[in-house]
Scaffold this motif. Structure first.
Motif, PDB file in Angstrom:
ATOM      1  N   ALA A 287       0.409  -7.927  44.865  1.00  0.00           N
ATOM      2  CA  ALA A 287       1.041  -9.077  44.508  1.00  0.00           C
ATOM      3  C   ALA A 287       1.535  -9.153  43.160  1.00  0.00           C
ATOM      4  CB  ALA A 287      -0.296 -10.191  44.669  1.00  0.00           C
ATOM      5  N   ALA A 288       0.907  -8.493  42.188  1.00  0.00           N
ATOM      6  CA  ALA A 288       1.362  -8.352  40.829  1.00  0.00           C
ATOM      7  C   ALA A 288       2.771  -7.746  40.926  1.00  0.00           C
ATOM      8  CB  ALA A 288       0.396  -7.881  39.947  1.00  0.00           C
ATOM      9  N   ILE A 289       2.926  -6.539  41.578  1.00  0.00           N
ATOM     10  CA  ILE A 289       4.236  -5.588  41.627  1.00  0.00           C
ATOM     11  C   ILE A 289       5.317  -6.685  42.268  1.00  0.00           C
ATOM     12  CG2 ILE A 289       5.301  -3.987  42.701  1.00  0.00           C
ATOM     13  CD1 ILE A 289       2.783  -2.260  42.489  1.00  0.00           C
ATOM     14  N   PHE A 290       4.848  -7.433  43.329  1.00  0.00           N
ATOM     15  CA  PHE A 290       5.969  -8.409  44.019  1.00  0.00           C
ATOM     16  C   PHE A 290       6.354  -9.561  42.916  1.00  0.00           C
ATOM     17  CE2 PHE A 290       6.784 -12.247  46.333  1.00  0.00           C
ATOM     18  CZ  PHE A 290       7.675 -11.886  47.151  1.00  0.00           C
TER      19      PHE A 290
ATOM     20  N   ILE B  31       1.886  -0.675  35.118  1.00  0.00           N
ATOM     21  CA  ILE B  31       0.866  -0.950  36.450  1.00  0.00           C
ATOM     22  C   ILE B  31       0.809   0.041  37.365  1.00  0.00           C
ATOM     23  CG2 ILE B  31       2.512  -1.871  37.950  1.00  0.00           C
ATOM     24  CD1 ILE B  31       0.651  -4.454  38.508  1.00  0.00           C
ATOM     25  N   ILE B  32       1.691   1.167  37.009  1.00  0.00           N
ATOM     26  CA  ILE B  32       2.013   2.341  38.006  1.00  0.00           C
ATOM     27  C   ILE B  32       0.719   3.069  38.049  1.00  0.00           C
ATOM     28  CG2 ILE B  32       2.924   4.372  38.256  1.00  0.00           C
ATOM     29  CD1 ILE B  32       4.417   2.382  39.895  1.00  0.00           C
ATOM     30  N   SER B  33       0.021   3.329  36.843  1.00  0.00           N
ATOM     31  CA  SER B  33      -1.320   4.022  36.719  1.00  0.00           C
ATOM     32  C   SER B  33      -2.297   3.248  37.530  1.00  0.00           C
ATOM     33  CB  SER B  33      -1.450   4.234  35.358  1.00  0.00           C
ATOM     34  OG  SER B  33      -1.865   3.020  34.601  1.00  0.00           O
ATOM     35  N   ASP B  34      -2.483   1.946  37.283  1.00  0.00           N
ATOM     36  CA  ASP B  34      -3.573   1.311  38.123  1.00  0.00           C
ATOM     37  C   ASP B  34      -3.317   1.381  39.561  1.00  0.00           C
ATOM     38  OD1 ASP B  34      -4.754   0.489  35.746  1.00  0.00           O
ATOM     39  OD2 ASP B  34      -3.216  -1.376  35.369  1.00  0.00           O
ATOM     40  N   VAL B  35      -2.153   1.450  40.057  1.00  0.00           N
ATOM     41  CA  VAL B  35      -1.716   1.387  41.598  1.00  0.00           C
ATOM     42  C   VAL B  35      -2.500   2.792  41.897  1.00  0.00           C
ATOM     43  CG1 VAL B  35      -0.105   1.712  43.067  1.00  0.00           C
ATOM     44  CG2 VAL B  35       0.097  -0.288  41.495  1.00  0.00           C
ATOM     45  N   VAL B  36      -2.030   4.020  41.197  1.00  0.00           N
ATOM     46  CA  VAL B  36      -2.328   5.192  41.598  1.00  0.00           C
ATOM     47  C   VAL B  36      -3.841   5.453  41.739  1.00  0.00           C
ATOM     48  CG1 VAL B  36      -2.245   7.646  40.984  1.00  0.00           C
ATOM     49  CG2 VAL B  36      -0.190   6.285  40.824  1.00  0.00           C
ATOM     50  N   ASP B  37      -4.530   4.830  40.630  1.00  0.00           N
ATOM     51  CA  ASP B  37      -5.918   4.922  40.499  1.00  0.00           C
ATOM     52  C   ASP B  37      -6.685   4.054  41.912  1.00  0.00           C
ATOM     53  OD1 ASP B  37      -5.824   6.329  38.378  1.00  0.00           O
ATOM     54  OD2 ASP B  37      -5.947   4.683  36.981  1.00  0.00           O
ATOM     55  N   GLN B  38      -6.396   3.007  41.903  1.00  0.00           N
ATOM     56  CA  GLN B  38      -6.828   2.045  43.116  1.00  0.00           C
ATOM     57  C   GLN B  38      -6.602   2.783  44.391  1.00  0.00           C
ATOM     58  OE1 GLN B  38      -8.870  -0.232  42.665  1.00  0.00           O
ATOM     59  NE2 GLN B  38      -8.808  -0.186  40.354  1.00  0.00           N
TER      60      GLN B  38
ATOM     61  N   MET C 173      17.697 -11.084  29.138  1.00  0.00           N
ATOM     62  CA  MET C 173      17.622  -9.792  28.802  1.00  0.00           C
ATOM     63  C   MET C 173      16.074  -9.223  28.357  1.00  0.00           C
ATOM     64  SD  MET C 173      21.239  -8.375  27.423  1.00  0.00           S
ATOM     65  CE  MET C 173      21.758  -9.778  26.401  1.00  0.00           C
ATOM     66  N   LEU C 174      15.605 -10.142  27.551  1.00  0.00           N
ATOM     67  CA  LEU C 174      14.033  -9.828  27.059  1.00  0.00           C
ATOM     68  C   LEU C 174      13.237  -9.827  28.286  1.00  0.00           C
ATOM     69  CD1 LEU C 174      12.235  -9.359  24.859  1.00  0.00           C
ATOM     70  CD2 LEU C 174      12.152 -11.760  24.338  1.00  0.00           C
ATOM     71  N   MET C 175      13.249 -10.509  29.225  1.00  0.00           N
ATOM     72  CA  MET C 175      12.559 -10.577  30.481  1.00  0.00           C
ATOM     73  C   MET C 175      12.706  -9.516  31.225  1.00  0.00           C
ATOM     74  SD  MET C 175      12.769 -14.751  31.642  1.00  0.00           S
ATOM     75  CE  MET C 175      11.947 -14.180  33.205  1.00  0.00           C
ATOM     76  N   VAL C 176      13.973  -8.809  31.158  1.00  0.00           N
ATOM     77  CA  VAL C 176      13.976  -7.785  31.778  1.00  0.00           C
ATOM     78  C   VAL C 176      13.365  -6.407  31.125  1.00  0.00           C
ATOM     79  CG1 VAL C 176      15.794  -5.838  32.405  1.00  0.00           C
ATOM     80  CG2 VAL C 176      16.211  -8.319  32.758  1.00  0.00           C
ATOM     81  N   ALA C 177      13.177  -6.413  30.033  1.00  0.00           N
ATOM     82  CA  ALA C 177      12.719  -5.484  29.337  1.00  0.00           C
ATOM     83  C   ALA C 177      11.136  -5.435  29.455  1.00  0.00           C
ATOM     84  CB  ALA C 177      12.943  -5.585  27.628  1.00  0.00           C
ATOM     85  N   VAL C 178      10.401  -6.737  29.409  1.00  0.00           N
ATOM     86  CA  VAL C 178       9.117  -6.960  29.741  1.00  0.00           C
ATOM     87  C   VAL C 178       8.771  -6.527  30.788  1.00  0.00           C
ATOM     88  CG1 VAL C 178       7.331  -8.695  29.731  1.00  0.00           C
ATOM     89  CG2 VAL C 178       8.877  -8.704  27.649  1.00  0.00           C
ATOM     90  N   THR C 179       9.461  -7.129  31.753  1.00  0.00           N
ATOM     91  CA  THR C 179       9.179  -6.691  33.425  1.00  0.00           C
ATOM     92  C   THR C 179       9.349  -5.333  33.745  1.00  0.00           C
ATOM     93  OG1 THR C 179      11.376  -7.287  33.856  1.00  0.00           O
ATOM     94  CG2 THR C 179       9.558  -8.899  34.252  1.00  0.00           C
ATOM     95  N   THR C 180       9.990  -4.618  32.854  1.00  0.00           N
ATOM     96  CA  THR C 180      10.306  -3.085  32.992  1.00  0.00           C
ATOM     97  C   THR C 180       9.094  -2.318  32.425  1.00  0.00           C
ATOM     98  OG1 THR C 180      12.917  -3.349  32.990  1.00  0.00           O
ATOM     99  CG2 THR C 180      11.711  -0.983  32.650  1.00  0.00           C
ATOM    100  N   ALA C 181       8.593  -2.819  31.339  1.00  0.00           N
ATOM    101  CA  ALA C 181       7.483  -2.421  30.639  1.00  0.00           C
ATOM    102  C   ALA C 181       6.216  -2.464  31.575  1.00  0.00           C
ATOM    103  CB  ALA C 181       7.276  -2.627  29.273  1.00  0.00           C
ATOM    104  N   LEU C 182       6.016  -3.623  32.041  1.00  0.00           N
ATOM    105  CA  LEU C 182       5.006  -4.062  32.933  1.00  0.00           C
ATOM    106  C   LEU C 182       5.167  -3.224  34.375  1.00  0.00           C
ATOM    107  CD1 LEU C 182       4.670  -7.951  32.761  1.00  0.00           C
ATOM    108  CD2 LEU C 182       3.136  -6.218  31.655  1.00  0.00           C
ATOM    109  N   SER C 183       6.148  -2.976  34.711  1.00  0.00           N
ATOM    110  CA  SER C 183       6.172  -1.940  36.116  1.00  0.00           C
ATOM    111  C   SER C 183       5.618  -0.633  35.694  1.00  0.00           C
ATOM    112  CB  SER C 183       7.643  -2.244  36.618  1.00  0.00           C
ATOM    113  OG  SER C 183       8.175  -3.216  36.787  1.00  0.00           O
ATOM    114  N   ALA C 184       6.143  -0.098  34.569  1.00  0.00           N
ATOM    115  CA  ALA C 184       5.505   1.199  34.180  1.00  0.00           C
ATOM    116  C   ALA C 184       4.158   1.051  34.080  1.00  0.00           C
ATOM    117  CB  ALA C 184       6.260   1.739  33.032  1.00  0.00           C
TER     118      ALA C 184
END
Length: 222
Positions: A61-64, A39-46, A26-37
């Motif tokens: 690749a990171a999102i995958f 990285i969204i700004s970087d995706v939009v910028d790029q 569940m801790l990994m779920v929380a961390v990956t959820t935060a990372l997904s949020a």
């Protein structure tokens, strides 16, 4: 809370490692959820601003990888918590059945069999389901909320201020919703007990119902 405390006292040591690994997932779920949020700004910028193919490829690749890790974590936590809940339910059913065998005949005379069936099915499931819900809410949802709020504060402090002001108002509404859900669950259990009782009584006395043409009365009871 008294139910959760009692279940943890009785089954916490027995399923200690299961809770440990479930909490880690569940801790990994929380961390990956935060990372997904995050990285969204970087995706939009790029994609829409810089249009750097190399950076976009790296972000994809990171999102995958993040999505795979999140899926594995969700699956692992769900399987572990479900197995623990099933073990607790099985033990509770055995304890309830053993307790009923030691009860006197007068108890069975004054207690409808539908109540006994409900005790063996619905009520025996309640401790395990309650513990699973509480641990999931505090282990996964709260940690995910903390991670998302952290990302939000870092990336947009002004928007975070607005949300943190409105948030307490939403909590009041959620509390009222939880109360209504609790009352609905209680009514559902009582209704299920009534359905079992009506069905069992009709099945056992179907000859009497047909003999005296009591279809309308039995339908009204149901």
């Amino acid at each position: 809370w008294s139910i959760v405390r009692r279940v943890l006292q009785e089954y916490g040591r027995k399923h200690f490692w299961g809770y440990v690994f479930g909490t880690l997932f569940m801790l990994m779920v929380a961390v990956t959820t935060a990372l997904s949020a995050w990285i969204i700004s970087d995706v939009v910028d790029q994609v829409f601003v810089d249009r750097d193919i190399a950076e976009v490829t790296a972000l994809v690749a990171a999102i995958f990888v993040i999505s795979i890790a999140r899926g594995i974590s969700l699956y692992g936590s769900s399987v572990i918590m479900t197995r623990i809940g099933n073990a607790i339910r099985s033990d509770m059913q055995m304890r309830v059945f053993g307790h009923m065998l030691n009860l006197g005949v007068n108890y069975f005379d004054r207690t409808p069999s539908s109540d006994l069936i409900a005790a063996m099915t619905q009520r025996a499931n309640s401790p395990g389901n309650t513990l699973k819900t509480v641990l999931t809410a505090f282990g996964r949802d709260v940690l995910s909320l903390v991670g998302l709020v952290t990302v939000m504060v870092i990336q947009s402090p002004s928007m975070s201020f607005i949300v943190l002001v409105i948030g307490p108002i939403a909590v009041i509404g959620v509390r009222q919703l939880v109360k209504r859900i609790r009352n609905a669950s209680k009514g559902e259990l009582e209704g299920m007990t009534g359905i079992i009782a009506a069905t069992q009584e009709t099945a056992q006395g179907v000859r009497v119902v047909k003999a005296f043409n009591r279809f309308a009365g039995e339908s009204g009871k149901f």
